[in-house]
Structure formats: structure tokens, C-alpha cells
Design an enzyme around this catalytic site. Structure first.
Site, PDB file in Angstrom:
ATOM      1  N   ASN A  10       0.831  -1.313  -0.127  1.00 25.14           N
ATOM      2  CA  ASN A  10       0.053  -0.162  -0.136  1.00 25.14           C
ATOM      3  C   ASN A  10       1.025   1.315   0.074  1.00 25.14           C
ATOM      4  OD1 ASN A  10      -1.659   1.905   0.606  1.00 25.14           O
ATOM      5  ND2 ASN A  10      -2.417   1.385   2.636  1.00 25.14           N
ATOM      6  N   TRP A  11       1.174   1.743  -1.121  1.00 23.09           N
ATOM      7  CA  TRP A  11       1.937   3.070  -1.322  1.00 23.09           C
ATOM      8  C   TRP A  11       1.285   4.170  -0.865  1.00 23.09           C
ATOM      9  CZ3 TRP A  11       4.343   2.203  -6.975  1.00 23.09           C
ATOM     10  CH2 TRP A  11       5.489   1.110  -6.977  1.00 23.09           C
ATOM     11  N   LYS A  12       0.006   4.196  -0.361  1.00 24.33           N
ATOM     12  CA  LYS A  12      -0.428   5.416  -0.026  1.00 24.33           C
ATOM     13  C   LYS A  12      -0.412   6.699  -0.867  1.00 24.33           C
ATOM     14  CE  LYS A  12      -0.401   3.452   4.511  1.00 24.33           C
ATOM     15  NZ  LYS A  12      -0.168   3.737   5.878  1.00 24.33           N
ATOM     16  N   HIS A  96      -9.648   1.651   4.443  1.00 25.44           N
ATOM     17  CA  HIS A  96      -8.526   1.738   5.296  1.00 25.44           C
ATOM     18  C   HIS A  96      -8.510   2.503   6.327  1.00 25.44           C
ATOM     19  CE1 HIS A  96      -4.512   2.946   6.198  1.00 25.44           C
ATOM     20  NE2 HIS A  96      -3.946   1.633   5.685  1.00 25.44           N
ATOM     21  N   GLU A  98      -7.308   5.203   7.427  1.00 25.66           N
ATOM     22  CA  GLU A  98      -6.919   6.508   7.016  1.00 25.66           C
ATOM     23  C   GLU A  98      -8.133   7.003   6.340  1.00 25.66           C
ATOM     24  OE1 GLU A  98      -3.271   5.946   5.163  1.00 25.66           O
ATOM     25  OE2 GLU A  98      -2.382   5.421   7.023  1.00 25.66           O
ATOM     26  N   GLU A 168      -5.891  -4.753  10.589  1.00 27.88           N
ATOM     27  CA  GLU A 168      -4.986  -3.650  10.889  1.00 27.88           C
ATOM     28  C   GLU A 168      -5.224  -2.811  11.774  1.00 27.88           C
ATOM     29  OE1 GLU A 168      -2.614  -2.331   6.910  1.00 27.88           O
ATOM     30  OE2 GLU A 168      -4.269  -1.127   6.945  1.00 27.88           O
ATOM     31  N   GLY A 174       1.741   2.888  10.757  1.00 30.29           N
ATOM     32  CA  GLY A 174       2.724   3.798  10.591  1.00 30.29           C
ATOM     33  C   GLY A 174       3.526   4.296  12.019  1.00 30.29           C
ATOM     34  N   SER A 214       2.798  -1.607  10.531  1.00 33.09           N
ATOM     35  CA  SER A 214       4.319  -1.550  10.869  1.00 33.09           C
ATOM     36  C   SER A 214       4.807  -3.004  10.514  1.00 33.09           C
ATOM     37  CB  SER A 214       4.772  -1.341  12.147  1.00 33.09           C
ATOM     38  OG  SER A 214       4.042  -0.010  12.516  1.00 33.09           O
ATOM     39  N   GLY A 235       2.946  -0.830   4.171  1.00 26.16           N
ATOM     40  CA  GLY A 235       2.923   0.507   3.854  1.00 26.16           C
ATOM     41  C   GLY A 235       4.464   0.938   3.656  1.00 26.16           C
ATOM     42  N   GLY A 236       4.830   1.609   4.863  1.00 28.58           N
ATOM     43  CA  GLY A 236       5.999   2.108   4.599  1.00 28.58           C
ATOM     44  C   GLY A 236       7.140   1.230   4.132  1.00 28.58           C
TER      45      GLY A 236
HETATM   46  P1  PGA Z   1       2.443   0.621   7.655  1.00 22.69           P
HETATM   47  O1  PGA Z   1       1.094   0.886   6.752  1.00 22.69           O
HETATM   48  O2  PGA Z   1       2.984  -0.551   7.183  1.00 22.69           O
HETATM   49  O3  PGA Z   1       3.173   1.918   6.998  1.00 22.69           O
HETATM   50  O4  PGA Z   1       2.476   0.459   9.099  1.00 22.69           O
HETATM   51  C1  PGA Z   1       0.232  -0.165   6.708  1.00 22.69           C
HETATM   52  C2  PGA Z   1      -1.119   0.230   6.070  1.00 22.69           C
HETATM   53  O5  PGA Z   1      -1.318   1.359   6.365  1.00 22.69           O
HETATM   54  O6  PGA Z   1      -1.835  -0.387   5.282  1.00 22.69           O
END
Ligand code: PGA
Length: 253
Positions: A10-12, A96, A98, A168, A174, A214, A235-236
Site C-alpha cells: 500500500n504505497w498510500k 483503510h 486513514e 490492521e 505507521g 508496521s 505501507g512504509g
Molecule cells: P505501515 O502501513 O506498514 O506503514 O504501518 C500499513 C497500512 O496502512 O496499510
């Protein structure tokens, strides 16, 4: 029952067209364990066409990070799932945290998007998870069950391969604060039990449930070797080719 593992990037709101092309070309050059693991990359919408072309002859799949539930209309700034299908999009992340928190999406809205994606043969990756406060109050199971059933109860007919679930915990996204393998496994087993109650054991054994929050190359193997953790939403640590590739190797080891 062995479920094929799946890793979703997930590159956001990161990686425009040139960075997407750079990433894909570097990733493609390496030998990836795609027979054993499904690999899906979800870039921003503006990079979808680019990635669809760049990955055309590849085993690596790609998906979107969001869509609307209507085909067309006066929804300024939104993207129709019909447009995603026209591109050949196979997956879409829905709900998600967010989107829930920043863009105020609720379970009803999310349910409509999941239904529409299924109707168009785009596999929704439905994200659910509790906040730190809810965990502290021992409400994790209750919150996760409600988020899940609010969507599942709206779907008239469902096959296990038509949907993916991502657990999640919001406090782990994050933050560098990953759930322990035991904490994650406990919730994953619970989520599977909700599927068993609703659709039966055979169905529930086929559902793939990913963990997200994470995840990186050092913890992915322990997490994904738990009985009910079938992959990860990352994500990250999915933004750099080296780190993403190492994650795939670790899951495969
Ligand atoms: P993260 O994000 O790996 O940076 O914690 C995961 C996500 O939001 O899908």
C-alpha cells in the site's frame, strides 16, 4: 487447508509515475517467489495506468487504494470502479483506517464500495481494526466483528475468493509498534471464527486474512507463519525495492 500467502504493498500517497516505473523495473529484474506468494502493488490512482502497462507480462498484480461505489456522476474528485475495471484492475483496498478517520468513511459507505467491487470482479481488500483506546478497553473483538458484519451482512452472495480481509490495528499503522504475532493471531483466529459462524467452516478455511501495521522484513516471517495469518498489507516498508524484495524472500523462507 493451505492458503496461498499474499503480500500487498500500500504505497498510500507516495510514488508518482516516474518512481512507480523505477520501482517496477528494479523489482522485475529480480527473481521473485510469485509461484508461492501472490504479490499485489497498490500505487496512487495516477500511477495505475503506468503500472498496468509495466506489469503486463508479469506475475505481479496491482490494485487501487480506493474507489467510489457509483458508476458515474457528480462526485468531484472520486474514481469510478468502472474506470478501474477498464484498466484491468484486479484489487482495491477498501475501508483503510486513514479513509475512515481522515475522510470519515463509515461502515455503510464501505459496504457499498465492497459490494460494487465484487459485482465488477475487482477483489476488495477490506480493512478492519481497533484503535488503541478500544484495545485498552478490551473492545477489540467487538469492534472488529461489527466492522466485518456491517459489510458481510450487506453482501447477498459471496464466494471466499471474492474478498480479502486485512486486520490492521490502528495503533500499529505507521507507528513502528507492530502487534505481536500472538496478538495478531488471536484476532485473526477470531475473524475466521466470524466467517465460520456465518458461512460454515469450509468457506472460512478458504478466506485469506492479512495482517497490516508496521510490518517489515524482520517481523514478516513470524507474523505470516501464524496459523491464521495469510499475508501482509505493507505501507512504509513497501516503498523501497530492496526492503519489499526482502519481505517477499522472508515470507517464502
Ligand atoms: P505501515 O502501513 O506498514 O506503514 O504501518 C500499513 C497500512 O496502512 O496499510
Amino acid at each position: 487447508m493451505t492458503r496461498k500467502k499474499i503480500i500487498v504493498a500500500n504505497w498510500k500517497m507516495n510514488h508518482g509515475i516516474s518512481d512507480t516505473l523505477k520501482f517496477v523495473s528494479q523489482l522485475n529484474r529480480s527473481v521473485l517467489p510469485t509461484e508461492k506468494i501472490d504479490v499485489v502493488i497498490c500505487p496512487p490512482h495516477t500511477s495505475l495506468y503506468t503500472i498496468s502497462v509495466a506489469l503486463d507480462a508479469s506475475e505481479i498484480r496491482w490494485g487501487a487504494q480506493n474507489c467510489h461505489f457509483e458508476d458515474n456522476g457528480a462526485f468531484t474528485g472520486e474514481v469510478s470502479p468502472i474506470f478501474l475495471r477498464e484498466l484491468g484492475c484486479g484489487y482495491v483496498i477498501i475501508g483503510h483506517s486513514e479513509r475512515r478517520k481522515i475522510f470519515l468513511e463509515n461502515d455503510d459507505f464501505i459496504a457499498k464500495k465492497v459490494n460494487k467491487s465484487i459485482e465488477l470482479d475487482i477483489i476488495p481488500l477490506l480493512c478492519i481494526g481497533e484503535s488503541q483506546e478500544q484495545r485498552d478497553k478490551n473492545q477489540t473483538f467487538e469492534v472488529v466483528k461489527k466492522q466485518l458484519l456491517d459489510v458481510l451482512n450487506s453482501i447477498i452472495k459471496l464466494q471466499p475468493e471474492q474478498i480479502l480481509i486485512a486486520y490492521e490495528p490502528v495503533w500499529a499503522i505507521g507507528t513502528g509498534k507492530t502487534a505481536t504475532a500472538e496478538q495478531a493471531q488471536e484476532v485473526h483466529a477470531f475473524i475466521r471464527s466470524v466467517f465460520t459462524q456465518k458461512y460454515g467452516a469450509d468457506f472460512a478455511q478458504k478466506i485469506r486474512i492479512l495482517y497490516g501495521g508496521s510490518v517489515h522484513s524482520k517481523n514478516v516471517s513470524e507474523l505470516t507463519s501464524q496459523a491464521d495469518i495469510d499475508g501482509a498489507l505493507i505501507g512504509g516498508a513497501s516503498l523501497e525495492v530492496e526492503s519489499f524484495r526482502e519481505i517477499l524472500y522472508q515470507v517464502n523462507s
